[in-house]
Design a protein around this motif. Structure first.
Motif, PDB file in Angstrom:
ATOM      1  N   GLU A  81       0.826  -1.202   0.000  1.00 25.89           N
ATOM      2  CA  GLU A  81       0.000   0.000   0.000  1.00 25.89           C
ATOM      3  C   GLU A  81       0.866   1.260   0.000  1.00 25.89           C
ATOM      4  O   GLU A  81       0.581   2.229  -0.713  1.00 25.89           O
ATOM      5  N   THR A  82       1.930   1.241   0.790  1.00 28.84           N
ATOM      6  CA  THR A  82       2.814   2.406   0.878  1.00 28.84           C
ATOM      7  C   THR A  82       3.449   2.721  -0.464  1.00 28.84           C
ATOM      8  O   THR A  82       3.400   3.856  -0.955  1.00 28.84           O
ATOM      9  N   TYR A  83       4.046   1.714  -1.084  1.00 25.15           N
ATOM     10  CA  TYR A  83       4.790   1.972  -2.310  1.00 25.15           C
ATOM     11  C   TYR A  83       3.884   2.096  -3.528  1.00 25.15           C
ATOM     12  O   TYR A  83       4.240   2.780  -4.492  1.00 25.15           O
ATOM     13  N   ASP A  84       2.715   1.486  -3.483  1.00 24.58           N
ATOM     14  CA  ASP A  84       1.743   1.713  -4.564  1.00 24.58           C
ATOM     15  C   ASP A  84       1.321   3.184  -4.602  1.00 24.58           C
ATOM     16  O   ASP A  84       1.159   3.771  -5.680  1.00 24.58           O
ATOM     17  N   ARG A  85       1.136   3.788  -3.430  1.00 24.95           N
ATOM     18  CA  ARG A  85       0.748   5.203  -3.384  1.00 24.95           C
ATOM     19  C   ARG A  85       1.871   6.099  -3.908  1.00 24.95           C
ATOM     20  O   ARG A  85       1.619   7.075  -4.623  1.00 24.95           O
ATOM     21  N   LEU A  86       3.101   5.786  -3.534  1.00 22.75           N
ATOM     22  CA  LEU A  86       4.223   6.583  -4.031  1.00 22.75           C
ATOM     23  C   LEU A  86       4.338   6.463  -5.549  1.00 22.75           C
ATOM     24  O   LEU A  86       4.589   7.451  -6.247  1.00 22.75           O
ATOM     25  N   GLN A  87       4.139   5.253  -6.067  1.00 23.48           N
ATOM     26  CA  GLN A  87       4.188   5.066  -7.517  1.00 23.48           C
ATOM     27  C   GLN A  87       3.048   5.815  -8.192  1.00 23.48           C
ATOM     28  O   GLN A  87       3.228   6.409  -9.270  1.00 23.48           O
ATOM     29  N   GLN A  88       1.882   5.802  -7.571  1.00 22.85           N
ATOM     30  CA  GLN A  88       0.738   6.537  -8.114  1.00 22.85           C
ATOM     31  C   GLN A  88       1.051   8.025  -8.219  1.00 22.85           C
ATOM     32  O   GLN A  88       0.780   8.667  -9.248  1.00 22.85           O
ATOM     33  N   ALA A  89       1.630   8.585  -7.163  1.00 21.80           N
ATOM     34  CA  ALA A  89       1.975  10.007  -7.174  1.00 21.80           C
ATOM     35  C   ALA A  89       3.050  10.292  -8.216  1.00 21.80           C
ATOM     36  O   ALA A  89       2.973  11.287  -8.950  1.00 21.80           O
ATOM     37  N   ASN A 129      10.983   4.920 -14.117  1.00 24.73           N
ATOM     38  CA  ASN A 129      10.490   4.587 -12.785  1.00 24.73           C
ATOM     39  C   ASN A 129      11.658   4.385 -11.825  1.00 24.73           C
ATOM     40  O   ASN A 129      12.578   3.616 -12.113  1.00 24.73           O
ATOM     41  N   PRO A 130      11.624   5.049 -10.674  1.00 28.07           N
ATOM     42  CA  PRO A 130      12.677   4.863  -9.677  1.00 28.07           C
ATOM     43  C   PRO A 130      12.303   3.760  -8.694  1.00 28.07           C
ATOM     44  O   PRO A 130      11.200   3.205  -8.744  1.00 28.07           O
ATOM     45  N   LEU A 131      13.209   3.476  -7.799  1.00 30.75           N
ATOM     46  CA  LEU A 131      12.916   2.618  -6.657  1.00 30.75           C
ATOM     47  C   LEU A 131      12.780   3.541  -5.453  1.00 30.75           C
ATOM     48  O   LEU A 131      13.698   4.287  -5.131  1.00 30.75           O
ATOM     49  N   PHE A 132      11.620   3.510  -4.814  1.00 29.42           N
ATOM     50  CA  PHE A 132      11.368   4.377  -3.668  1.00 29.42           C
ATOM     51  C   PHE A 132      11.890   3.726  -2.393  1.00 29.42           C
ATOM     52  O   PHE A 132      11.768   2.514  -2.205  1.00 29.42           O
ATOM     53  N   THR A 133      12.458   4.532  -1.530  1.00 31.45           N
ATOM     54  CA  THR A 133      12.880   4.047  -0.218  1.00 31.45           C
ATOM     55  C   THR A 133      12.460   5.057   0.840  1.00 31.45           C
ATOM     56  O   THR A 133      12.231   6.231   0.545  1.00 31.45           O
ATOM     57  N   TYR A 134      12.349   4.570   2.061  1.00 35.05           N
ATOM     58  CA  TYR A 134      12.162   5.436   3.220  1.00 35.05           C
ATOM     59  C   TYR A 134      13.491   5.482   3.962  1.00 35.05           C
ATOM     60  O   TYR A 134      14.053   4.437   4.300  1.00 35.05           O
ATOM     61  N   GLN A 135      13.995   6.683   4.197  1.00 34.99           N
ATOM     62  CA  GLN A 135      15.268   6.859   4.886  1.00 34.99           C
ATOM     63  C   GLN A 135      15.120   7.945   5.936  1.00 34.99           C
ATOM     64  O   GLN A 135      14.634   9.032   5.635  1.00 34.99           O
ATOM     65  N   ARG A 136      15.552   7.649   7.153  1.00 35.67           N
ATOM     66  CA  ARG A 136      15.470   8.641   8.235  1.00 35.67           C
ATOM     67  C   ARG A 136      16.776   9.436   8.313  1.00 35.67           C
ATOM     68  O   ARG A 136      17.445   9.450   9.335  1.00 35.67           O
ATOM     69  N   ARG A 137      17.131  10.073   7.228  1.00 33.61           N
ATOM     70  CA  ARG A 137      18.346  10.889   7.217  1.00 33.61           C
ATOM     71  C   ARG A 137      18.061  12.200   7.937  1.00 33.61           C
ATOM     72  O   ARG A 137      17.108  12.905   7.604  1.00 33.61           O
ATOM     73  N   ARG A 138      18.896  12.532   8.887  1.00 35.58           N
ATOM     74  CA  ARG A 138      18.662  13.686   9.749  1.00 35.58           C
ATOM     75  C   ARG A 138      18.557  14.982   8.950  1.00 35.58           C
ATOM     76  O   ARG A 138      19.352  15.245   8.050  1.00 35.58           O
ATOM     77  N   ILE A 151      14.661   7.334  -5.221  1.00 34.49           N
ATOM     78  CA  ILE A 151      14.062   8.524  -4.626  1.00 34.49           C
ATOM     79  C   ILE A 151      13.674   8.146  -3.206  1.00 34.49           C
ATOM     80  O   ILE A 151      12.875   7.232  -2.990  1.00 34.49           O
ATOM     81  N   ALA A 152      14.289   8.822  -2.251  1.00 31.20           N
ATOM     82  CA  ALA A 152      14.061   8.521  -0.840  1.00 31.20           C
ATOM     83  C   ALA A 152      13.253   9.634  -0.186  1.00 31.20           C
ATOM     84  O   ALA A 152      13.436  10.813  -0.495  1.00 31.20           O
ATOM     85  N   LEU A 153      12.367   9.244   0.705  1.00 29.20           N
ATOM     86  CA  LEU A 153      11.593  10.189   1.505  1.00 29.20           C
ATOM     87  C   LEU A 153      11.779   9.838   2.975  1.00 29.20           C
ATOM     88  O   LEU A 153      11.998   8.672   3.321  1.00 29.20           O
TER      89      LEU A 153
END
Length: 227
Positions: free
Chosen positions: A18-26, A41-50, A72-74
């Motif tokens: 669900e998370t990555y489907d929404r990112l791909q949709q956007a 198309n990129p590969l989305f990641t979640y990264q907690r970079r300060r 593309i990281a968020l």
């Protein structure tokens, strides 16, 4: 067409999908609206970079056939605190970096150059090193703000108007759970101790403090801590 899935209380949840489907949709929506559908198309990641809302890294991944994919990281820790329009603006900010890597000439290292700034404005985001009106449009660290009535604003209105939302938001625990399935990491060096970093693409090595954020200027790749 609205591709937001119809999920009921009885639907088995799949948080990752669900998370990555929404990112791909956007991504698909803004790729078509702002970039003519030209971005790969990129590969989305979640990264907690300060202190970072997101970042782009070109060719960061490859599949079993050797085909590359951009990253593309968020930052999920900051997404929950921001309006959805601002999160989407960060996505488009990184998409402009992706556009420049494939169809333009990126600045050296982390430098946001004039070409990038002009493409940002074309996409409806005003580059600003302060995130506010009057800030510098180019430099090492440059944010943005949404241009009212601009291309991004109009495209975001359409997406949000269809009910788009981030599927899962981070909830910060009061304290870390004991043994909560985390991959074991080596303790961070004490303040002042230097570590060796290397570029995963060309092998460039550098020494810096343990929490440094380094980028290889030749390959536009973040340097990673080397053993």
């Amino acid at each position: 067409m609205d591709h937001t899935p119809n999920i009921t209380a009885d639907t088995p949840r799949k948080p990752t999908k669900e998370t990555y489907d929404r990112l791909q949709q956007a991504f698909d929506h803004f790729n078509k609206a702002l970039f003519g559908g030209t971005l790969p198309n990129p590969l989305f990641t979640y990264q907690r970079r300060r202190n970072t809302y997101g970042y782009f890294s070109g060719g960061r991944f490859k599949n079993e056939d050797g085909r590359p994919a951009d990253e593309i990281a968020l930052n999920p820790s900051l997404m929950a605190e921001r309006p959805i329009r601002e999160v989407l603006a960060t996505l488009v900010h990184e998409m402009v970096h992706q556009w420049q890597r494939h169809d333009g000439e990126p600045g050296r290292g982390r430098y946001h150059n004039r070409q990038w700034a002009e493409k940002m404005k074309e996409a409806g985001l005003q580059p600003s090193d302060t995130g506010m009106e009057g800030g510098k449009e180019t430099g090492e660290t440059v944010g943005h703000y949404v241009i009212p009535g601009g291309a991004f604003d109009a495209a975001a209105d359409k997406l949000i108007g269809k009910g788009f939302a981030i599927a899962w938001a981070e909830v910060r625990p009061a304290q870390p759970a004991d043994g909560a399935g985390d991959e074991t990491m080596q303790p961070a060096p004490k303040g002042g101790k230097r570590m060796r970093y290397s570029c995963p693409a060309c092998g460039l090595k550098a020494w810096a403090k343990h929490d440094a954020q380094l980028v290889c200027g030749a390959d536009m790749q973040p340097l990673t801590a080397a053993p």
